[in-house]
Design an enzyme around this catalytic site. Structure first.
Site, PDB file in Angstrom:
ATOM      1  N   LYS A  52       0.840  -1.200   0.000  1.00 48.62           N
ATOM      2  CA  LYS A  52       0.000   0.000   0.000  1.00 48.62           C
ATOM      3  C   LYS A  52       0.876   1.251   0.000  1.00 48.62           C
ATOM      4  O   LYS A  52       0.610   2.212  -0.721  1.00 48.62           O
ATOM      5  CB  LYS A  52      -0.953  -0.018   1.202  1.00 48.62           C
ATOM      6  CG  LYS A  52      -2.083  -1.013   1.005  1.00 48.62           C
ATOM      7  CD  LYS A  52      -2.887  -1.322   2.256  1.00 48.62           C
ATOM      8  CE  LYS A  52      -3.831  -2.492   1.967  1.00 48.62           C
ATOM      9  NZ  LYS A  52      -4.598  -2.949   3.114  1.00 48.62           N
ATOM     10  N   GLN A  96      -4.808  -1.632   9.301  1.00 46.10           N
ATOM     11  CA  GLN A  96      -4.695  -2.958   8.684  1.00 46.10           C
ATOM     12  C   GLN A  96      -5.346  -4.023   9.575  1.00 46.10           C
ATOM     13  O   GLN A  96      -5.034  -4.129  10.751  1.00 46.10           O
ATOM     14  CB  GLN A  96      -3.211  -3.281   8.445  1.00 46.10           C
ATOM     15  CG  GLN A  96      -2.981  -4.575   7.701  1.00 46.10           C
ATOM     16  CD  GLN A  96      -3.531  -4.556   6.283  1.00 46.10           C
ATOM     17  OE1 GLN A  96      -3.332  -3.608   5.526  1.00 46.10           O
ATOM     18  NE2 GLN A  96      -4.252  -5.601   5.918  1.00 46.10           N
ATOM     19  N   ASP A 119     -11.084   2.632   3.564  1.00 43.18           N
ATOM     20  CA  ASP A 119     -11.410   1.212   3.384  1.00 43.18           C
ATOM     21  C   ASP A 119     -12.920   1.032   3.156  1.00 43.18           C
ATOM     22  O   ASP A 119     -13.359  -0.025   2.725  1.00 43.18           O
ATOM     23  CB  ASP A 119     -11.004   0.410   4.637  1.00 43.18           C
ATOM     24  CG  ASP A 119      -9.743  -0.419   4.396  1.00 43.18           C
ATOM     25  OD1 ASP A 119      -9.427  -0.670   3.219  1.00 43.18           O
ATOM     26  OD2 ASP A 119      -9.101  -0.799   5.388  1.00 43.18           O
TER      27      ASP A 119
END
Ligand code: NDP
Length: 281
Positions: A52, A96, A119
């Site tokens: 990422k 995460q 997200d």
């Protein structure tokens, strides 16, 4: 049958993101920023986070990485999220998953400001998606819509069947397909006679996590088939779709690897730029 090349599409969209990131920087005087938080040392999560960060650099988005120890307390994580929520240089925040067991994933996701929730997992964004409003939608589902669009097949009016109803893939992709005017059926582990549903699908999305569950006899001739599954068996990666048999029936199909996978991080970059541009207004 045509193979949908997720790597190629992802590269094309990243080029567009590079131009958008440069235009944003020229306008605002700073790069759009994505904060990535990793708690603990899970090797798979470390790789995801590295990828990422590298993707951000590639397109000109600034990344801010935060590493907390595996025994970090919820209060410490909450404090970091609060700081990032208030930080004007941070447009997107990603924690995460999975978190170490002693931490509360739902509470953590809820703490992220919805307008920085790149997200798309916050209940506010899930709710906005449910209501058909503009929102930061989950990355893998958004990537799936781009993959289908890339085939030139119109989504409107088609019967889309989604196998899987998770909050991160199945449900949001079903909502996005609905937003794009498909008629949507959602199947799951309690669906009897799965094949009777999948055989009706003009667009079939398999997000199950079962190696090669969908076989050629379960697919309508000419269907567009999107395989989200990533099932590692004896070191080899398999999809939820039996590529060999289904590719003979489908008009378009995504391979595993090289289909849905490469799109997810690309849509994270898009969400970060969307969030940054939204904050400008
Ligand atoms: P979950 O385990 O959260 O959900 C799986 C879903 O499949 C559930 O809704 C479950 O039903 C349903 N299901 C399980 N078995 C069957 C069956 N035999 N028939 C019909 N439905 C069934 O998985 P995720 O949604 O998180 O992920 C799905 C797959 O996609 C995984 O392989 C994952 O690795 C992959 N993935 C890939 C990504 C990418 O970037 N390429 C990103 C995210 C996930 P029920 O609700 O009834 O239990």
């Amino acid at each position: 049958m045509n193979i949908i090349d997720g790597k190629k599409l992802s590269a094309e969209i990243r080029e567009q993101m590079t131009a958008r990131a440069a235009a944003y920087e020229a306008r605002v005087g700073r790069k759009a920023g994505l904060a990535v938080v990793l708690v603990g040392e899970d090797p798979a999560s470390q790789i995801y986070v590295r990828n990422k960060i590298a993707a951000c650099e590639q397109v000109g988005v600034r990344s801010y990485a935060y590493y907390l120890p595996a025994d970090a307390m919820q209060a410490q994580l909450d404090e970091l999220i609060d700081t990032l929520n208030a930080d004007k240089n941070v447009d997107g925040i990603l924690v995460q998953m999975p978190l170490p067991k002693h931490l509360d994933e739902q509470a953590t996701l809820k703490r992220i400001a919805p307008d920085k929730d790149v997200d798309g997992f916050h209940a506010v964004n899930a709710g906005r998606l449910m209501q058909g409003q503009d929102c930061l939608a989950a990355c893998t589902p958004s990537g799936i819509i781009e993959l289908i669009r890339s085939t030139g097949t119109p989504i409107a009016g088609k019967h889309a069947v989604v196998v899987g109803r998770s909050n991160i893939v199945g449900k949001p992709v079903a909502m996005l397909l609905l937003k794009n005017d498909a008629t949507v059926t959602i199947c799951h582990s309690k669906t009897p006679d799965l094949a009777s549903f999948t055989r009706q699908a003009d667009i079939l999305v398999a997000a199950v996590g079962r190696k090669e569950l969908i076989t050629g006899d379960m697919v309508k001739p000419g269907a567009v088939v999107i395989d989200v599954g990533m099932n590692r068996v004896d070191g080899k990666l398999y999809g939820d779709v039996a590529f060999e048999s289904v590719s003979k029936i489908a008009s378009y199909i995504t391979p595993v690897p090289g289909g849905v996978g490469p799109m997810t991080i690309t849509m994270l970059l898009k969400n970060t730029l969307d969030a940054a541009e939204h904050a400008e207004r």
